[in-house]
Write a protein that holds these residues in place. Structure first.
Motif, PDB file in Angstrom:
ATOM      1  N   ARG A 121       0.805  -1.220   0.000  1.00  0.00           N
ATOM      2  CA  ARG A 121       0.000   0.000   0.000  1.00  0.00           C
ATOM      3  C   ARG A 121       0.849   1.286   0.000  1.00  0.00           C
ATOM      4  N   PRO A 122       1.861   1.400   0.876  1.00  0.00           N
ATOM      5  CA  PRO A 122       2.597   2.675   0.908  1.00  0.00           C
ATOM      6  C   PRO A 122       3.725   2.792  -0.109  1.00  0.00           C
ATOM      7  N   LEU A 123       4.178   1.694  -0.719  1.00  0.00           N
ATOM      8  CA  LEU A 123       5.358   1.765  -1.581  1.00  0.00           C
ATOM      9  C   LEU A 123       5.091   1.253  -3.003  1.00  0.00           C
ATOM     10  N   ILE A 124       4.650   0.002  -3.124  1.00  0.00           N
ATOM     11  CA  ILE A 124       4.524  -0.618  -4.441  1.00  0.00           C
ATOM     12  C   ILE A 124       3.387  -0.001  -5.256  1.00  0.00           C
ATOM     13  N   TYR A 125       2.218   0.136  -4.646  1.00  0.00           N
ATOM     14  CA  TYR A 125       1.088   0.677  -5.405  1.00  0.00           C
ATOM     15  C   TYR A 125       1.338   2.112  -5.882  1.00  0.00           C
ATOM     16  N   ALA A 130       2.246   5.627 -10.505  1.00  0.00           N
ATOM     17  CA  ALA A 130       3.052   6.666 -11.155  1.00  0.00           C
ATOM     18  C   ALA A 130       3.620   6.164 -12.479  1.00  0.00           C
ATOM     19  N   ALA A 131       4.076   4.910 -12.500  1.00  0.00           N
ATOM     20  CA  ALA A 131       4.610   4.341 -13.740  1.00  0.00           C
ATOM     21  C   ALA A 131       3.527   4.242 -14.804  1.00  0.00           C
ATOM     22  N   ALA A 132       2.308   3.853 -14.387  1.00  0.00           N
ATOM     23  CA  ALA A 132       1.206   3.727 -15.340  1.00  0.00           C
ATOM     24  C   ALA A 132       0.802   5.093 -15.893  1.00  0.00           C
ATOM     25  N   LYS A 149      -4.217  -1.657  -8.361  1.00  0.00           N
ATOM     26  CA  LYS A 149      -4.211  -2.038  -6.943  1.00  0.00           C
ATOM     27  C   LYS A 149      -4.257  -3.556  -6.794  1.00  0.00           C
ATOM     28  N   ALA A 150      -5.157  -4.179  -7.563  1.00  0.00           N
ATOM     29  CA  ALA A 150      -5.315  -5.632  -7.468  1.00  0.00           C
ATOM     30  C   ALA A 150      -4.038  -6.345  -7.913  1.00  0.00           C
ATOM     31  N   ARG A 151      -3.409  -5.858  -8.994  1.00  0.00           N
ATOM     32  CA  ARG A 151      -2.177  -6.498  -9.502  1.00  0.00           C
ATOM     33  C   ARG A 151      -1.040  -6.353  -8.502  1.00  0.00           C
TER      34      ARG A 151
END
Length: 226
Positions: A121-125, A130-132, A149-151
């Motif tokens: 939640r705080p880092l990967i998503y 941002a990349a998307a 989020k789901a991925r």
């Protein structure tokens, strides 16, 4: 009245539905089943104690705790965070693949990265979002964001689930080993951990393909939306 012996299943189902303590629910279900089956309370305690003794390999997990603590003390977890923070140039799917690889590697060394609340939640998503946005010129819909989020959660689940048994001291390996020994089969912990490695690699390859397709679908969808 033989059906009354199935009351333990009913107690377990109700316990899970009502979210009671899992261990307490299972023990109570076993006790009630024993009593309705004509087994005395003393005999039930004897059976329960023998089962715990036969499954004592599970407690060997605690012997690995000092090694895990030393690994985290010397910064392996922080290093994983730094690696992820440096890969901002990756696509969304590429980021998920790298994260799954790091999650599997941490499982191999039995290092806990924190899972969904502390890491995804705080880092990967946020990094994936941002990349998307960069990749699609900020043309994302609400549905796209929900899929990202789901991925992100799926990458964490794949890495954790399929690689946790690559560590010979994990609780899962100890439980499988004890069960195989009881059945008279080879339950060597190292062999079980080695046998789990190909599954972790296959999961990573399939996850990479899954994420690559997600990148293509996301780009194609946003192009047709323009």
């Amino acid at each position: 009245m033989e059906w009354i012996k199935l009351i333990g299943i009913v107690i377990i189902v109700l316990g899970f539905i009502l979210k009671f303590d899992t261990i307490a629910t299972v023990v109570i279900a076993g006790l009630v089943t024993a009593l309705v089956s004509g087994i005395s309370f003393t005999e039930f305690l004897t059976i329960l104690g023998e089962a715990f003794t036969n499954q004592r390999f599970v407690t060997l997990f605690f012997l690995t705790l000092p090694m895990i603590g030393l690994s985290e003390t010397f910064g392996l977890k922080e290093q994983a965070v730094r690696v992820i923070e440096k890969i901002k140039g990756l696509s969304t799917g590429g980021l998920f693949t790298v994260y799954q690889a790091i999650r599997e590697l941490s499982g191999f060394f039995s290092i806990r990265l924190g899972g969904h609340p502390q890491f995804v939640r705080p880092l990967i998503y946020p990094m994936a979002e941002a990349a998307a946005q960069t990749d699609t010129a900020d043309n994302l819909s609400e549905a796209d964001l929900e899929k990202i989020k789901a991925r992100a959660s799926a990458a964490d689940n794949y890495g954790n689930f399929f690689a946790q048994n690559t560590f010979a001291g994990s609780a899962g390996i100890q439980l499988i080993s004890a069960t195989l020994f009881d059945l008279g089969l080879n339950g060597n912990q190292s062999s079980l951990a080695i046998a789990s490695i190909p599954i972790a690699i296959i999961a990573l390859v399939l996850g990479a393909i899954f994420n690559w397709r997600f990148d293509r679908q996301l780009r194609n969808k946003t192009k047709t939306r323009k």
